[in-house]
Design an enzyme around this catalytic site. Structure first.
Site, PDB file in Angstrom:
ATOM      1  N   ARG A 168      18.236   6.124  25.253  1.00 12.05           N
ATOM      2  CA  ARG A 168      17.073   6.946  25.647  1.00 12.05           C
ATOM      3  C   ARG A 168      15.818   6.488  24.898  1.00 12.05           C
ATOM      4  O   ARG A 168      14.995   7.303  24.469  1.00 12.05           O
ATOM      5  CB  ARG A 168      17.313   8.442  25.369  1.00 12.05           C
ATOM      6  CG  ARG A 168      18.471   9.042  26.089  1.00 12.05           C
ATOM      7  CD  ARG A 168      18.296   9.046  27.622  1.00 12.05           C
ATOM      8  NE  ARG A 168      19.560   9.401  28.229  1.00 12.05           N
ATOM      9  CZ  ARG A 168      20.522   8.505  28.504  1.00 12.05           C
ATOM     10  NH1 ARG A 168      20.322   7.206  28.305  1.00 12.05           N
ATOM     11  NH2 ARG A 168      21.655   8.886  29.017  1.00 12.05           N
ATOM     12  N   SER A 242      18.821  17.346  30.238  1.00  8.71           N
ATOM     13  CA  SER A 242      19.350  17.462  28.872  1.00  8.71           C
ATOM     14  C   SER A 242      18.187  17.657  27.904  1.00  8.71           C
ATOM     15  O   SER A 242      17.254  16.852  27.899  1.00  8.71           O
ATOM     16  CB  SER A 242      20.086  16.184  28.472  1.00  8.71           C
ATOM     17  OG  SER A 242      21.083  15.915  29.404  1.00  8.71           O
ATOM     18  N   GLU A 338      15.000  15.454  23.749  1.00  7.29           N
ATOM     19  CA  GLU A 338      14.847  14.295  24.640  1.00  7.29           C
ATOM     20  C   GLU A 338      13.487  14.317  25.342  1.00  7.29           C
ATOM     21  O   GLU A 338      12.825  13.284  25.409  1.00  7.29           O
ATOM     22  CB  GLU A 338      15.996  14.305  25.659  1.00  7.29           C
ATOM     23  CG  GLU A 338      16.129  12.999  26.403  1.00  7.29           C
ATOM     24  CD  GLU A 338      17.269  13.017  27.409  1.00  7.29           C
ATOM     25  OE1 GLU A 338      18.442  13.029  26.992  1.00  7.29           O
ATOM     26  OE2 GLU A 338      16.970  13.016  28.608  1.00  7.29           O
TER      27      GLU A 338
HETATM   28  C1  LIG Z   1      17.680  18.272  36.270  1.00  5.78           C
HETATM   29  C2  LIG Z   1      17.346  17.054  35.425  1.00  5.78           C
HETATM   30  C3  LIG Z   1      18.332  16.122  35.172  1.00  5.78           C
HETATM   31  C4  LIG Z   1      18.052  14.984  34.394  1.00  5.78           C
HETATM   32  N1  LIG Z   1      19.055  14.085  34.183  1.00  5.78           N
HETATM   33  C5  LIG Z   1      18.809  12.976  33.445  1.00  5.78           C
HETATM   34  C6  LIG Z   1      19.854  12.015  33.230  1.00  5.78           C
HETATM   35  O1  LIG Z   1      20.973  12.166  33.697  1.00  5.78           O
HETATM   36  N2  LIG Z   1      19.557  10.936  32.472  1.00  5.78           N
HETATM   37  C7  LIG Z   1      18.316  10.720  31.952  1.00  5.78           C
HETATM   38  O2  LIG Z   1      18.132   9.706  31.281  1.00  5.78           O
HETATM   39  N3  LIG Z   1      17.305  11.602  32.173  1.00  5.78           N
HETATM   40  C8  LIG Z   1      17.525  12.719  32.891  1.00  5.78           C
HETATM   41  N4  LIG Z   1      16.515  13.634  33.104  1.00  5.78           N
HETATM   42  C9  LIG Z   1      15.184  13.398  32.518  1.00  5.78           C
HETATM   43  C10 LIG Z   1      14.156  12.758  33.492  1.00  5.78           C
HETATM   44  O3  LIG Z   1      14.595  12.852  34.809  1.00  5.78           O
HETATM   45  C11 LIG Z   1      13.893  11.291  33.157  1.00  5.78           C
HETATM   46  O4  LIG Z   1      13.452  11.149  31.843  1.00  5.78           O
HETATM   47  C12 LIG Z   1      12.850  10.665  34.099  1.00  5.78           C
HETATM   48  O5  LIG Z   1      12.838   9.261  33.931  1.00  5.78           O
HETATM   49  C13 LIG Z   1      11.445  11.217  33.872  1.00  5.78           C
HETATM   50  O6  LIG Z   1      10.648  10.744  34.917  1.00  5.78           O
HETATM   51  P1  LIG Z   1       9.252  11.386  35.261  1.00  5.78           P
HETATM   52  O7  LIG Z   1       8.612  10.519  36.292  1.00  5.78           O
HETATM   53  O8  LIG Z   1       9.427  12.804  35.638  1.00  5.78           O
HETATM   54  O9  LIG Z   1       8.487  11.237  33.866  1.00  5.78           O
HETATM   55  P2  LIG Z   1       7.459  12.250  33.188  1.00  5.78           P
HETATM   56  O10 LIG Z   1       8.181  13.486  32.761  1.00  5.78           O
HETATM   57  O11 LIG Z   1       6.264  12.439  34.048  1.00  5.78           O
HETATM   58  O12 LIG Z   1       7.037  11.415  31.905  1.00  5.78           O
HETATM   59  C14 LIG Z   1       7.973  11.177  30.883  1.00  5.78           C
HETATM   60  C15 LIG Z   1       7.345  10.187  29.881  1.00  5.78           C
HETATM   61  O13 LIG Z   1       7.194   8.919  30.507  1.00  5.78           O
HETATM   62  C16 LIG Z   1       5.810   8.521  30.491  1.00  5.78           C
HETATM   63  N5  LIG Z   1       5.568   7.866  31.783  1.00  5.78           N
HETATM   64  C17 LIG Z   1       5.841   8.379  33.021  1.00  5.78           C
HETATM   65  N6  LIG Z   1       5.516   7.476  33.970  1.00  5.78           N
HETATM   66  C18 LIG Z   1       5.025   6.384  33.317  1.00  5.78           C
HETATM   67  C19 LIG Z   1       4.492   5.128  33.757  1.00  5.78           C
HETATM   68  N7  LIG Z   1       4.411   4.808  35.049  1.00  5.78           N
HETATM   69  N8  LIG Z   1       4.056   4.262  32.813  1.00  5.78           N
HETATM   70  C20 LIG Z   1       4.130   4.574  31.478  1.00  5.78           C
HETATM   71  N9  LIG Z   1       4.616   5.741  31.015  1.00  5.78           N
HETATM   72  C21 LIG Z   1       5.061   6.637  31.926  1.00  5.78           C
HETATM   73  C22 LIG Z   1       5.020   9.799  30.317  1.00  5.78           C
HETATM   74  O14 LIG Z   1       3.767   9.546  29.718  1.00  5.78           O
HETATM   75  C23 LIG Z   1       5.937  10.592  29.411  1.00  5.78           C
HETATM   76  O15 LIG Z   1       5.788  10.160  28.079  1.00  5.78           O
HETATM   77  C24 LIG Z   1      16.757  14.782  33.882  1.00  5.78           C
HETATM   78  C25 LIG Z   1      15.739  15.721  34.149  1.00  5.78           C
HETATM   79  C26 LIG Z   1      16.034  16.846  34.927  1.00  5.78           C
HETATM   80  C27 LIG Z   1      14.940  17.832  35.237  1.00  5.78           C
END
Ligand SMILES: Cc1cc2nc3c(=O)[nH]c(=O)nc-3n(C[C@H](O)[C@H](O)[C@H](O)COP(=O)(O)OP(=O)(O)OC[C@H]3O[C@@H](n4cnc5c(N)ncnc54)[C@H](O)[C@@H]3O)c2cc1C
Length: 342
Positions: A168, A242, A338
């Protein structure tokens, strides 16, 4: 100074974060290309502003309004870059919904991402925390990515080695945090495809169905079914998946904890360390189903904190701190959140 037409003001972020926490972005710009990033860096009204990159908002806890300029990444498109004898190279825009990419690659016959089905969020955020689930991490299927340096405006391409992927973790949470916006990611999907079935719940599916050589579509369907049964759907119950990382401890620490509680769920790691199930530690401290204010611990999975309705970020943080204190008090382990807390 007149406001540029591409700059949005006072945008509610409540629907743009999966926890459903209230917050307002004072200024927001939608990024659909590298040129959009350069435009905001060059513009007098935005060039000097601090910035925050936003994908799907599924790994965020918003505790305040956002004064930084929010860059909402919406770069679109999926394409097959190259069909090699040993791999398909597939490129996706950073704004593509992660699950849509996984589903599309399965439909097109370019398998390899199926274990990561149904993870919310965007393609661009996937390398940031090296998303992982069911025995696979993005790093295992990563080729390279393109981004724009938020200081110089220059385009950059980063190989897997430069991304410094860990559990992560990546360079985007370290020295490049807040410095680069990822605009496209390329994946290397190995040929021939072999299923990754080592995870306990997948082994159970093999046993239940009697299918020992599943197709990519079957693995995809299994993963979707497992996740739907266990995790709350953020469109119905606000959450960020998580909430804590699974702590990694030394063999001695693990033995010490087993001495105190023989049932502790632990997994040996290739380097001799042990990963402990954070959800088990939290449940052992009695938190499953409990709430503080309008933030709660999900009834079916203690690792997931949920919004029980109109919670604010401070309530989620208070609950998280209380959990950290009890786990530390009982097991001597500091749980690390996380999601990104803002
Ligand atoms: C129900 C649920 C289940 C999940 N299951 C998992 C799982 O099984 N495994 C897992 O690893 N994660 C899981 N997650 C966490 C999440 O889905 C991941 O971390 C996902 O990659 C976040 O994507 P996002 O576009 O929503 O990022 P955001 O929440 O919008 O951003 C997260 C971070 O990434 C940065 N960021 C976003 N996009 C960019 C970009 N294009 N360039 C640079 N920085 C960027 C943001 O600035 C921030 O720091 C889960 C979340 C939920 C709600």
């Amino acid at each position: 100074m007149p406001t540029a037409p591409w700059l949005e003001s006072d945008v509610s972020l409540k629907a743009l974060n999966t926890f459903g926490l209230p917050a307002v972005a004072r200024r927001l710009v939608r990024i659909r290309s590298d040129a959009d990033v350069r435009r905001l860096l060059d513009a007098p009204e935005t060039g000097r502003m601090a910035r925050l990159v936003l994908g799907g908002g599924s790994n965020l806890v918003l505790t305040r309004d956002i004064d930084e300029l929010v860059l909402k990444v919406e770069v679109d498109g999926i394409r097959l870059v190259e069909e090699r004898s040993d791999a398909y190279i597939v490129e996706a825009g950073a704004g593509v919904t992660w699950h849509d990419l996984v589903a599309h690659t399965i439909e097109q016959g370019w398998p390899g991402l199926e274990n990561l089905a149904l993870i919310p969020g965007t393609v661009g955020a996937a390398p940031v925390q090296n998303i992982g689930a069911y025995g696979l991490e993005v790093a295992d299927r990563f080729d390279e990515l393109d981004g724009v340096d938020l200081v110089t405006g220059r385009g950059v391409t980063l190989s897997k080695r430069l991304c410094l992927f860990g559990y992560r973790d990546s360079v985007f949470k370290g020295v490049l945090a807040g410095k680069t916006v990822i605009t496209r990611v390329r994946f290397r999907l190995p040929r021939p495809w072999t299923p990754v079935l080592g995870y306990l719940e997948l082994e159970r599916k093999v046993a239940e169905t009697g299918i020992s050589d599943p197709t990519p579509r079957q693995v995809f369907d299994w993963i979707c079914a497992i996740r739907r049964a266990k995790l709350p759907d953020p469109t119905r119950i606000g959450n960020a998946g998580s909430f804590f990382k699974n702590p990694v401890v030394t063999e001695d620490q693990c033995r010490d904890i087993i001495g105190r509680d023989p049932h502790v769920v632990h997994y040996p790691m290739p380097d001799g360390s042990f990963k402990l199930a954070a959800g088990w530690l939290i449940e052992a401290c009695g938190w499953k189903g409990k709430s503080i204010g309008r933030a709660g611990v999900y009834e079916k999975q203690a690792l997931v904190l949920v919004n029980r309705g109109d919670a604010i970020g401070a309530e989620v943080v208070t609950l998280a701190r209380a959990i950290q204190e009890s786990v530390y008090g009982r097991f001597g382990i500091r749980l690390e959140p996380e999601p990104v807390v803002l």
